[in-house]
Every structure is written in structure tokens, then in C-alpha cells.
Design a protein around this motif. Structure first.
Motif, PDB file in Angstrom:
ATOM      1  N   ARG A  48       0.970  -1.515   0.453  1.00 22.34           N
ATOM      2  CA  ARG A  48      -0.268   0.241  -0.163  1.00 22.34           C
ATOM      3  C   ARG A  48       0.893   1.459  -0.280  1.00 22.34           C
ATOM      4  O   ARG A  48       0.415   2.404  -0.405  1.00 22.34           O
ATOM      5  CB  ARG A  48      -1.127  -0.150   1.032  1.00 22.34           C
ATOM      6  CG  ARG A  48      -1.971  -1.489   1.399  1.00 22.34           C
ATOM      7  CD  ARG A  48      -3.244  -0.953   1.654  1.00 22.34           C
ATOM      8  NE  ARG A  48      -4.091  -2.179   1.891  1.00 22.34           N
ATOM      9  CZ  ARG A  48      -5.555  -2.543   2.734  1.00 22.34           C
ATOM     10  NH1 ARG A  48      -5.126  -2.465   3.618  1.00 22.34           N
ATOM     11  NH2 ARG A  48      -5.573  -3.644   2.134  1.00 22.34           N
ATOM     12  N   ALA A  52       0.431   4.446  -2.873  1.00 18.97           N
ATOM     13  CA  ALA A  52       0.078   5.827  -2.373  1.00 18.97           C
ATOM     14  C   ALA A  52       1.596   6.881  -2.498  1.00 18.97           C
ATOM     15  O   ALA A  52       1.400   7.964  -3.247  1.00 18.97           O
ATOM     16  CB  ALA A  52       0.516   6.102  -0.523  1.00 18.97           C
ATOM     17  N   ASP A  55       1.456   7.524  -6.120  1.00 15.68           N
ATOM     18  CA  ASP A  55       0.110   8.384  -6.045  1.00 15.68           C
ATOM     19  C   ASP A  55       0.679   9.837  -6.554  1.00 15.68           C
ATOM     20  O   ASP A  55       0.134  11.437  -6.543  1.00 15.68           O
ATOM     21  CB  ASP A  55      -1.146   8.325  -5.656  1.00 15.68           C
ATOM     22  CG  ASP A  55      -1.544   7.131  -6.123  1.00 15.68           C
ATOM     23  OD1 ASP A  55      -1.619   7.126  -7.342  1.00 15.68           O
ATOM     24  OD2 ASP A  55      -3.276   7.022  -5.252  1.00 15.68           O
ATOM     25  N   THR A  67       5.127  10.125   3.680  1.00 16.12           N
ATOM     26  CA  THR A  67       4.427   9.197   3.096  1.00 16.12           C
ATOM     27  C   THR A  67       3.858   7.774   3.040  1.00 16.12           C
ATOM     28  O   THR A  67       2.533   7.010   3.544  1.00 16.12           O
ATOM     29  CB  THR A  67       3.711   9.626   1.161  1.00 16.12           C
ATOM     30  OG1 THR A  67       4.209  10.876   1.206  1.00 16.12           O
ATOM     31  CG2 THR A  67       2.587   8.927   0.834  1.00 16.12           C
ATOM     32  N   THR A  71       1.101   5.590   5.981  1.00 11.53           N
ATOM     33  CA  THR A  71       0.661   4.616   4.924  1.00 11.53           C
ATOM     34  C   THR A  71       1.068   3.213   6.567  1.00 11.53           C
ATOM     35  O   THR A  71       0.361   2.186   6.722  1.00 11.53           O
ATOM     36  CB  THR A  71       0.961   3.807   3.758  1.00 11.53           C
ATOM     37  OG1 THR A  71       1.125   5.206   3.019  1.00 11.53           O
ATOM     38  CG2 THR A  71       0.590   3.234   2.917  1.00 11.53           C
TER      39      THR A  71
END
Lengths: 234, 127
Positions: A48, A52, A55, A67, A71
Motif C-alpha cells: 500500500r 501511495a 500517487d 508518505t 501508510t
């Protein structure tokens, strides 16, 4: 996307791939002394984290690390969430000015400090700290004292982490769930120390690839685009 | 008034503890947070942060937590939250009951409520 930011995204991807391929191994280690969820939790969390960071729009290295950490904090269960994720978030600010040998050392030290502080663990407790402390110390010494190129320093740090992981086998756990086992934890390799080593090995692999054929001697130690503990520049 | 937040690996446990504590301190602002957000066992820093905001009316929040990673995630939430918060190093249910009563005292402070929660540590049940 900045070159450094892109390299850190590649590092997150590489770590996720490595953790995924070691999922069963980590789970086996954890099932011996814990609740057999380390492999699955870490694999899901890092997968994940990849989503993230992919993106993000043109992120700098610190933003990518932060980030990924955020996550992991929400996606990895148990103590690994705050230990891996929370510490990455906390240490990410050391990379605000980009990745240099100095900022990489600061990042590694801040990460280590947060893990030991949060987990209230020291060397010899049979935790990830047993891999991290020798790795971070070796990285710092290799650059500052031995004046080795950063890539070589990172390789030495990985070796040190490997010895730290081996050190967790004969000792008795005194932190975390394994400590409930008392002496029965002796003889088991710590899953957190092991996954820490896998992460570092993945980072070293990315760093080596991104320098593509350059030998250690040709890496400029003062270059602003060198690999660090959690990330690598091109 | 000092608020309370109960954080457990189980949402059901957190709510149950709040139910018991609220019986003793019915006026107290007390919130429950627990679970991994997907129906399983665990805790999530963001959920704890939301809980702190819900429990705070300006005088801060005393946190009651269960085990291991719940403590770490509570610390993570505290670092990112603006709410003034302290963790009580106490058994979660007994501490919550004590804290719920202490928080209703007219001169209650974060420290006095935490102290009362931590007083639950030494309570014998069988003597």
C-alpha cells in the motif's frame, strides 16, 4: 518528478518486492515466537505504501519517505506500524534539504533514536534494534571516520545488520510479545531484525543499480545524490 | 473538564470499559477507540487522534491504553495532535473508572486525573 524523489519511489517499490518475496519466511520466524503476522502485515503495508507514493505528484525525497511511513503506520498492524512507519515519518524531515551523506546519516540516526525510544529497547533485547544499531553506527563511521564512498558505507552497514540479525538467535527476548516466552525465545531469530535487514538489502540493491556499473571508488562522497539508509539518489 | 480516551486493541473492549467507567463518572467526557479499522484487532493512530479531538473540550485528555502497540500508536497520535494529552500508566479498566471519578472533581487537572488513574496500579483484588 525530481530524480531523487523518483529514486526513493523506486526504493519503496524494491523494498515492497523484497518483503513480499520474504512474506512466508518472516511469518515462519514470527510464528515461532510471536503471532505469525509479521510477513503478511509487512507485505500488505509496503504494497500500500507503493500505491501511495506512486500517487504523489513530483514529490521530493522527504515527502516520499513520509508518505510511505504514514501508510505503514495505518496499514501494518501491531508494533511494526508505529515502529517502522512512525519512525520513517519522524526521520523524514532530515531529508527536507535532499539526500546528502550528511542528511543520510542524520536520517539514519534519527530513525534509530525513534525506534529505540518508542520501543524502549536496547541492543540485546532480541529486537530490530539489534540489527539497526550496528548498521547505523557502521554507516556513520564508514563515511565520517573511514571516509568511504556512501555506497560502500551502505554495503558495510548491511553486513553489520546481518551480524546483528545473527546475534538475535542465541539471546533471550526482553521486549515485545516474544518476551512473554522468557528463555524459550532463545534460539529464535528475531523477525523485526530480519525484516530490517531485508529492507536495507533492498535499498543497497537499488543504490547499486542506480549507480549502474560505477565502481565504489568513482562515487563522489560529496555528491548530493548518494544512497542513504532508506533511499537512494541517482 | 478533563476528557478521557480509552484505547484498546478491541473496539468492543474499549466501548465496554467506557460503559463501566461512565457508570461511575456520568458527567465525564469519555470516548472509546479500538480495532484496526477493518473489524479486526489492533489500533490506528489516526483513529486515536480523532478520539482525542472528540474527548477534548479544552482542558486536555487523559489516555487509558491496553497493551504494547496500543501504547506506541497512542504516542504517535499524541505527537501529531494539538490536544494536550497524557497517558496514564495504569490498568485500563480500573484506571478508567478512577479517572472518570477524578475528572468530575471541581478542581481536576490533567495531572490529578492521571494520578488517580495510576493509583489503580497497586490495588489488590483478593485481600
Amino acid at each position: 518528478m525530481s530524480t531523487d524523489g523518483q529514486a526513493v519511489v523506486a526504493a519503496v517499490r524494491r523494498v515492497a518486492d523484497r518483503i513480499e518475496s520474504e512474506r512466508d519466511h518472516l511469518t515462519d520466524l514470527d510464528s515461532a515466537i510471536g503471532d505469525a503476522d509479521h510477513g503478511g502485515n509487512m507485505a500488505r503495508g509496503w504494497a500500500r505504501a507503493v500505491e501511495a507514493v506512486e500517487d504523489l505528484d513530483d514529490p521530493d525525497p522527504a515527502t516520499v519517505v513520509k508518505t510511505a511511513g504514514k501508510t505503514l503506520m495505518s496499514e501494518v498492524g501491531g508494533a511494526s506500524g508505529p515502529l517502522y512507519g512512525g519512525s520513517l515519518v519522524f526521520a523524514s524531515t532530515e531529508l527536507d534539504e535532499g539526500i546528502t551523506p550528511e542528511s543520510a546519516i542524520a536520517f539514519a540516526e534519527t530513525y534509530l533514536e525513534k525506534v529505540t525510544d518508542r520501543g524502549d529497547a536496547t541492543v540485546g533485547d532480541q529486537t530490530m534494534v539489534d540489527a539497526l544499531v550496528p548498521a547505523v553506527h557502521t554507516f556513520k563511521k564508514s563515511i565520517e571516520t573511514d571516509e568511504l564512498p556512501p555506497l560502500e558505507a551502505l554495503a558495510k552497514a548491511v553486513d553489520a545488520a546481518q551480524r546483528g540479525v545473527e546475534f538475535t538467535v542465541p539471546i533471550r527476548a526482553s521486549k515485545g510479545r516474544a518476551s512473554y516466552l522468557g528463555w524459550r525465545s532463545v534460539g529464535h531469530q528475531d523477525p523485526g531484525a530480519t525484516s530490517t535487514l531485508f529492507i536495507m538489502e533492498a535499498l543497497l540493491a537499488v543504490a547499486q543499480e542506480s549507480l549502474d556499473g560505477d565502481d565504489f571508488e568513482s562515487v563522489d562522497a560529496t555528491s548530493p545524490t548518494i544512497p542513504d539508509e532508506e533511499a537512494t539518489g541517482e | 473538564m478533563v476528557g478521557l480516551l480509552v484505547v484498546s486493541h478491541s473496539e468492543t473492549a474499549a466501548e465496554g470499559i467506557v460503559e463501566v467507567a461512565a457508570e461511575m463518572g456520568s458527567e465525564t467526557q469519555i470516548e472509546a477507540v479500538g480495532g484496526d479499522g477493518e473489524g479486526g484487532i489492533g489500533t490506528v493512530p489516526d483513529d486515536i487522534e480523532d478520539g482525542l479531538v472528540a474527548a477534548d473540550d479544552g482542558d486536555g485528555v487523559v489516555l487509558l491504553v491496553d497493551l504494547g502497540s496500543a501504547v506506541m500508536n497512542a504516542e504517535v497520535a499524541m505527537e501529531t495532535s494539538d490536544v494536550e494529552t497524557v497517558i496514564a500508566d495504569s490498568p485500563i479498566l480500573e484506571g478508567a473508572v478512577n479517572a472518570a471519578v477524578a475528572a468530575t472533581a471541581p478542581n481536576a487537572t490533567l495531572e490529578s486525573v492521571r494520578e488517580q488513574a495510576e493509583a489503580a496500579r497497586g490495588v489488590d483484588k483478593l485481600s
